[in-house]
Design a protein around this motif. Structure first.
Motif, PDB file in Angstrom:
ATOM      1  N   THR A 257       4.902 -40.220  28.074  1.00 49.36           N
ATOM      2  CA  THR A 257       4.866 -40.236  26.613  1.00 49.36           C
ATOM      3  C   THR A 257       5.135 -41.634  26.078  1.00 49.36           C
ATOM      4  O   THR A 257       4.529 -42.073  25.115  1.00 49.36           O
ATOM      5  N   THR A 258       6.057 -42.328  26.713  1.00 50.48           N
ATOM      6  CA  THR A 258       6.356 -43.706  26.344  1.00 50.48           C
ATOM      7  C   THR A 258       6.607 -44.505  27.613  1.00 50.48           C
ATOM      8  O   THR A 258       7.002 -43.938  28.631  1.00 50.48           O
ATOM      9  N   GLN A 259       6.371 -45.809  27.561  1.00 49.27           N
ATOM     10  CA  GLN A 259       6.550 -46.615  28.770  1.00 49.27           C
ATOM     11  C   GLN A 259       7.807 -47.470  28.742  1.00 49.27           C
ATOM     12  O   GLN A 259       8.187 -48.038  29.748  1.00 49.27           O
ATOM     13  N   SER A 260       8.448 -47.538  27.580  1.00 44.71           N
ATOM     14  CA  SER A 260       9.640 -48.374  27.471  1.00 44.71           C
ATOM     15  C   SER A 260      10.600 -47.784  26.445  1.00 44.71           C
ATOM     16  O   SER A 260      10.190 -47.446  25.337  1.00 44.71           O
ATOM     17  N   ILE A 261      11.861 -47.657  26.839  1.00 46.30           N
ATOM     18  CA  ILE A 261      12.885 -47.112  25.944  1.00 46.30           C
ATOM     19  C   ILE A 261      14.123 -48.001  26.016  1.00 46.30           C
ATOM     20  O   ILE A 261      14.560 -48.379  27.103  1.00 46.30           O
ATOM     21  N   CYS A 262      14.663 -48.327  24.858  1.00 41.38           N
ATOM     22  CA  CYS A 262      15.916 -49.068  24.789  1.00 41.38           C
ATOM     23  C   CYS A 262      16.920 -48.187  24.051  1.00 41.38           C
ATOM     24  O   CYS A 262      16.618 -47.681  22.971  1.00 41.38           O
ATOM     25  N   THR A 263      18.079 -47.989  24.648  1.00 39.25           N
ATOM     26  CA  THR A 263      19.050 -47.087  24.035  1.00 39.25           C
ATOM     27  C   THR A 263      20.477 -47.557  24.321  1.00 39.25           C
ATOM     28  O   THR A 263      20.699 -48.483  25.102  1.00 39.25           O
ATOM     29  N   LEU A 264      21.425 -46.896  23.688  1.00 38.68           N
ATOM     30  CA  LEU A 264      22.815 -47.309  23.764  1.00 38.68           C
ATOM     31  C   LEU A 264      23.592 -46.621  24.887  1.00 38.68           C
ATOM     32  O   LEU A 264      23.362 -45.448  25.181  1.00 38.68           O
ATOM     33  N   LYS A 265      24.504 -47.363  25.458  1.00 36.28           N
ATOM     34  CA  LYS A 265      25.440 -46.835  26.443  1.00 36.28           C
ATOM     35  C   LYS A 265      26.163 -45.626  25.843  1.00 36.28           C
ATOM     36  O   LYS A 265      26.543 -45.632  24.675  1.00 36.28           O
ATOM     37  N   GLY A 266      26.325 -44.568  26.639  1.00 41.33           N
ATOM     38  CA  GLY A 266      27.030 -43.374  26.181  1.00 41.33           C
ATOM     39  C   GLY A 266      26.138 -42.350  25.503  1.00 41.33           C
ATOM     40  O   GLY A 266      26.558 -41.217  25.259  1.00 41.33           O
ATOM     41  N   SER A 267      24.898 -42.727  25.201  1.00 47.32           N
ATOM     42  CA  SER A 267      23.997 -41.803  24.513  1.00 47.32           C
ATOM     43  C   SER A 267      23.225 -40.951  25.523  1.00 47.32           C
ATOM     44  O   SER A 267      23.449 -41.020  26.735  1.00 47.32           O
ATOM     45  N   THR A 268      22.304 -40.128  25.000  1.00 42.40           N
ATOM     46  CA  THR A 268      21.461 -39.258  25.825  1.00 42.40           C
ATOM     47  C   THR A 268      20.012 -39.658  25.605  1.00 42.40           C
ATOM     48  O   THR A 268      19.615 -39.983  24.483  1.00 42.40           O
ATOM     49  N   VAL A 269      19.220 -39.622  26.671  1.00 44.07           N
ATOM     50  CA  VAL A 269      17.798 -39.969  26.554  1.00 44.07           C
ATOM     51  C   VAL A 269      16.966 -38.878  27.215  1.00 44.07           C
ATOM     52  O   VAL A 269      17.413 -38.216  28.155  1.00 44.07           O
ATOM     53  N   GLU A 270      15.753 -38.685  26.685  1.00 46.64           N
ATOM     54  CA  GLU A 270      14.823 -37.738  27.288  1.00 46.64           C
ATOM     55  C   GLU A 270      13.521 -38.462  27.618  1.00 46.64           C
ATOM     56  O   GLU A 270      12.933 -39.104  26.757  1.00 46.64           O
ATOM     57  N   LEU A 271      13.099 -38.381  28.872  1.00 46.17           N
ATOM     58  CA  LEU A 271      11.835 -38.949  29.322  1.00 46.17           C
ATOM     59  C   LEU A 271      10.870 -37.793  29.543  1.00 46.17           C
ATOM     60  O   LEU A 271      11.245 -36.761  30.102  1.00 46.17           O
ATOM     61  N   THR A 272       9.623 -37.975  29.093  1.00 50.42           N
ATOM     62  CA  THR A 272       8.643 -36.899  29.135  1.00 50.42           C
ATOM     63  C   THR A 272       7.342 -37.367  29.761  1.00 50.42           C
ATOM     64  O   THR A 272       6.912 -38.496  29.527  1.00 50.42           O
ATOM     65  N   CYS A 273       6.730 -36.484  30.542  1.00 53.01           N
ATOM     66  CA  CYS A 273       5.418 -36.789  31.103  1.00 53.01           C
ATOM     67  C   CYS A 273       4.614 -35.504  31.263  1.00 53.01           C
ATOM     68  O   CYS A 273       5.142 -34.401  31.165  1.00 53.01           O
ATOM     69  N   SER A 274       3.328 -35.689  31.494  1.00 51.10           N
ATOM     70  CA  SER A 274       2.458 -34.573  31.872  1.00 51.10           C
ATOM     71  C   SER A 274       1.666 -35.017  33.096  1.00 51.10           C
ATOM     72  O   SER A 274       1.489 -36.209  33.326  1.00 51.10           O
ATOM     73  N   TYR A 275       1.184 -34.064  33.884  1.00 50.56           N
ATOM     74  CA  TYR A 275       0.508 -34.422  35.124  1.00 50.56           C
ATOM     75  C   TYR A 275      -0.684 -33.509  35.386  1.00 50.56           C
ATOM     76  O   TYR A 275      -0.748 -32.387  34.886  1.00 50.56           O
ATOM     77  N   THR A 276      -1.649 -34.047  36.137  1.00 52.46           N
ATOM     78  CA  THR A 276      -2.820 -33.271  36.535  1.00 52.46           C
ATOM     79  C   THR A 276      -3.041 -33.461  38.032  1.00 52.46           C
ATOM     80  O   THR A 276      -2.641 -34.469  38.609  1.00 52.46           O
ATOM     81  N   TYR A 277      -3.716 -32.490  38.633  1.00 54.60           N
ATOM     82  CA  TYR A 277      -4.011 -32.537  40.059  1.00 54.60           C
ATOM     83  C   TYR A 277      -5.229 -31.657  40.308  1.00 54.60           C
ATOM     84  O   TYR A 277      -5.520 -30.747  39.542  1.00 54.60           O
ATOM     85  N   PRO A 278      -5.967 -31.923  41.391  1.00 49.00           N
ATOM     86  CA  PRO A 278      -7.240 -31.237  41.593  1.00 49.00           C
ATOM     87  C   PRO A 278      -7.136 -29.786  42.044  1.00 49.00           C
ATOM     88  O   PRO A 278      -7.932 -28.962  41.620  1.00 49.00           O
ATOM     89  N   SER A 279      -6.198 -29.475  42.920  1.00 51.33           N
ATOM     90  CA  SER A 279      -6.144 -28.100  43.430  1.00 51.33           C
ATOM     91  C   SER A 279      -4.783 -27.808  44.026  1.00 51.33           C
ATOM     92  O   SER A 279      -3.971 -28.698  44.227  1.00 51.33           O
ATOM     93  N   GLY A 280      -4.600 -26.526  44.321  1.00 45.71           N
ATOM     94  CA  GLY A 280      -3.350 -26.116  44.960  1.00 45.71           C
ATOM     95  C   GLY A 280      -2.292 -25.717  43.956  1.00 45.71           C
ATOM     96  O   GLY A 280      -2.549 -25.566  42.768  1.00 45.71           O
ATOM     97  N   THR A 281      -1.074 -25.567  44.460  1.00 42.78           N
ATOM     98  CA  THR A 281       0.068 -25.172  43.654  1.00 42.78           C
ATOM     99  C   THR A 281       1.147 -26.235  43.801  1.00 42.78           C
ATOM    100  O   THR A 281       1.421 -26.691  44.911  1.00 42.78           O
ATOM    101  N   VAL A 282       1.742 -26.615  42.686  1.00 44.03           N
ATOM    102  CA  VAL A 282       2.816 -27.610  42.733  1.00 44.03           C
ATOM    103  C   VAL A 282       4.074 -26.948  43.276  1.00 44.03           C
ATOM    104  O   VAL A 282       4.535 -25.938  42.755  1.00 44.03           O
ATOM    105  N   SER A 283       4.613 -27.547  44.335  1.00 46.30           N
ATOM    106  CA  SER A 283       5.809 -26.975  44.961  1.00 46.30           C
ATOM    107  C   SER A 283       7.079 -27.729  44.585  1.00 46.30           C
ATOM    108  O   SER A 283       8.165 -27.152  44.559  1.00 46.30           O
TER     109      SER A 283
END
Length: 138
Positions: A19-45
């Motif tokens: 979702t984003t490639q760079s985050i700057c935040t404060l010590k003691g805080s909380t951060v959330e990193l988000t992504c989505s992914y694709t693949y050709p076949s099978g089941t993600v284990s």
């Protein structure tokens, strides 16, 4: 009569989109990193985030990294999305975070580059009072 060509985009694609490639935040805080992914076949284990590679280049999940013990939470949704939450951030958490997933297919391992760069700072704002000296002549 026209010729039609059908193209299925991403049919054989492995990808991770952050979702984003760079985050700057404060010590003691909380951060959330988000992504989505694709693949050709099978089941993600297996899905996980990491910052370090250990023995023979094998990345280790943050949930198994003693530096992050008790501070990371993973959330995976049904639409191939994945979130990482890190609480009580430390300056030592400044790193590049990458997402990796493994499927049940042969060779079905993929790490998303370039990842997300997190910068944690102990921001100190120093305010210097401005004084103005006026000289009045009478």
């Amino acid at each position: 009569m026209s010729n039609c060509v059908s193209v299925v985009l991403g049919q054989n694609a492995w990808s991770v989109t952050y979702t984003t490639q760079s985050i700057c935040t404060l010590k003691g805080s909380t951060v959330e990193l988000t992504c989505s992914y694709t693949y050709p076949s099978g089941t993600v284990s297996t899905t996980f985030w990491f910052t370090k590679n250990y023995a023979e280049g094998n990345p280790v999940s943050l949930s198994d990294d003693p530096d992050y013990k008790g501070r990371v939470t993973y959330h995976r949704d049904k639409k191939n999305g994945h979130n990482l939450t890190i609480t009580d951030l430390r300056e030592s958490d400044s790193a590049t975070y990458k997402f990796r997933f493994i499927t049940d297919q042969t060779g079905g391992k993929y790490t998303g580059d370039p990842g997300v760069t997190l910068s944690v700072t102990d921001l100190l704002v120093k305010v210097t009072p401005y004084s103005r000296m006026s000289t009045w002549k009478t």
